[in-house]
Motif scaffolding. Sequence first.
Motif, short mmCIF file in Angstrom:
data_model
loop_
_atom_site.label_atom_id
_atom_site.label_comp_id
_atom_site.label_asym_id
_atom_site.label_seq_id
_atom_site.Cartn_x
_atom_site.Cartn_y
_atom_site.Cartn_z
N LEU A 47 101.31 24.49 46.68
CA LEU A 47 101.48 25.70 47.23
C LEU A 47 100.03 26.26 47.57
CD1 LEU A 47 103.78 28.23 47.72
CD2 LEU A 47 102.70 29.13 45.63
N GLU A 48 99.95 26.78 48.78
CA GLU A 48 98.71 27.23 49.41
C GLU A 48 98.52 28.78 49.24
OE1 GLU A 48 96.37 25.17 49.52
OE2 GLU A 48 97.44 23.21 49.70
N ILE A 49 97.87 29.29 48.35
CA ILE A 49 97.80 30.86 48.51
C ILE A 49 96.57 31.32 49.12
CG2 ILE A 49 97.77 32.86 46.97
CD1 ILE A 49 98.58 31.27 44.63
N THR A 61 96.60 25.90 45.02
CA THR A 61 95.27 26.27 45.45
C THR A 61 95.17 27.68 45.60
OG1 THR A 61 94.79 23.91 46.14
CG2 THR A 61 93.12 25.69 46.83
N ASP A 62 94.41 28.38 45.30
CA ASP A 62 94.14 29.92 45.38
C ASP A 62 92.64 30.04 46.36
OD1 ASP A 62 93.98 32.60 45.48
OD2 ASP A 62 92.82 32.62 43.53
N TRP A 63 93.13 30.25 47.53
CA TRP A 63 91.76 30.38 48.52
C TRP A 63 91.46 31.84 48.70
CZ3 TRP A 63 90.13 25.82 50.16
CH2 TRP A 63 90.78 24.77 50.20
N GLY A 64 92.06 32.82 48.15
CA GLY A 64 91.82 34.02 48.23
C GLY A 64 91.38 34.79 47.25
N ASN A 65 90.79 34.32 46.18
CA ASN A 65 89.89 34.87 45.02
C ASN A 65 91.02 35.86 44.50
OD1 ASN A 65 87.97 35.47 43.07
ND2 ASN A 65 87.21 37.15 44.53
#
Length: 563
Positions: free
Chosen positions: A165-167, A134-138
């Motif tokens: 994986l958490e980005i 999951t990409d939380w940072g655009n």
Amino acid sequence: MSDELERAVNSVLDAVPGADRDAVLDEFERYQTEFLMGPKAAVRSVITRIQRSTPGAVDDASTARPDQAPQPAKQVQSFAELVDGDRNVTLEAFVADHDLVERNVRGEMMTIGRGRLEDKPNEPRSQRTSIQYTDWGNHADVLRPGSVVRIEGASASSWQEQVRLEINRSARVTTLQASSEPIIDRSEPLTIEQASSIEGRVSIVARIVSNDPRTINTKDGRAIEVRSGRIADSTGMMTYTAWDGLDYSAGTLVKIRDAQVRRFRNLPDLNIGRTTIIEEYHDAAFPDLETLSDHSKVAIKGLKDGMRDVEIVAEIHQITERQVNVKGEKKTIHSGELIDPTGRCRFTIWSDAVSIEEGDLPLPVHIQGARVSSWQGIPDLAVDSMDNIERLDTSPWESIDPEDHWVEAMLDDLVKGPSRQSVEVLGSIVSVGEDSGPILRCPECRRVLVDDACADHGTQDGIPDLRIRMVLDDGVAAMTALLNRAAAEALLEMDRDAVVSTIKESGREAWLSDLRDRWLARRVRIRGRTRVDEMAGYLLADAVLFEGISDMSVETVRARWGI
């Protein structure tokens, strides 16, 4: 403190006796800040992390509080090294898929990225492990499918016993190798041809070709009942798996929204889950089921390992009964050979009730609901019973002689396609390998011995053999050809003993130099089979015939290939 947060904190304290309340609150705050996850969504992950940091909560838990000292960077080469709770992770990965989705976070709709990464980006895809992220940072501009990236400052979490994986917002993502894949707009329905080339969320308008019940056995021993089959449009056909059922019959035209394309053995499969929306669709110009069914039939040359629900028309030329051991029990099956104008392959009927006799052969048949596995690199079409096989009165093509059935093919098609049998190619010899000549093989595994030793079985009395390795070029593509002893002796016009004597007299380098002088730039016709995987493709030759001299001179060949 909100009621939702209070309930979540109490749930963690109940699950982990002795946990520090302030530490629990800190964890919920971190999940809210870094991952935009509310207390209800984060409670399971917080419980896991607090268990690891609370003395006595689990047997291997650390006694150190995570807020007492910053966690050092963890350099990861393989995703197998990740565990839930890892922070400050650094890794390099291949981006297999990236998609943007809308998510409601505390009443506010936000766009986040999600997809799948593969580790060991420099290795063949068959040797990699994948992980959901999951990409939380655009980072959408960097996380392009087909690119290789370096990710620093990520973390790992767990969902349904799977590590993800958490980005995070603070993570750094840089491109190591740019993607060459085209950008596809997923906001509108895609054709099956387009959807088959990507992974992740898609919408499709297609007609259901088949819809059958299927049982999937999970790793923990559970049996899940699903529906599976094929859908098709004018551009192609794709298999699907519907995890919550699919209440539409074959022939129905449907619009499928928010399904997921997943790959198994590099074959696309449309996963239809709980969040997928399916509705009947109306388009008078859309091809009917009969037209699509004709297009969805597969020729033997198109069979790939892992395919299922295969429909094919072919001729049975051989069939024999044999016994196999299945889970400790003997089972009678029937196996043989199928032929069509594009090639030949093995097939297996997993039933003892087979009403095909030798006198029926060659027998034209229409096979449905088959699946493809691989045996020594050769496609093997598996059929459950005679119910999947329909006898045809006549063959749809002229008579095929199985003793002289060779299908002409271009090297470019062979390199990019699946493994095939009975192929014939024409090209120029542009290289003769240094490892050509007499060899010794391990009697246990047939591997080539090095200094009289096998890598797996140690020192051995080797079996004498002879091989030639050459590179064939047809002007468009090149492929390595391996000649076995029979083919090599025929081309050399001398047996192995004579080759050994020649090398003893003049030396290996002189023998190889003589071969190159005589063979380079010669055009040859090779008959045999191919073995293609993600690492390489080989042409395994049964026969090699000289056809003349190519347009390239020996000097040109030497300069081009550095010989």
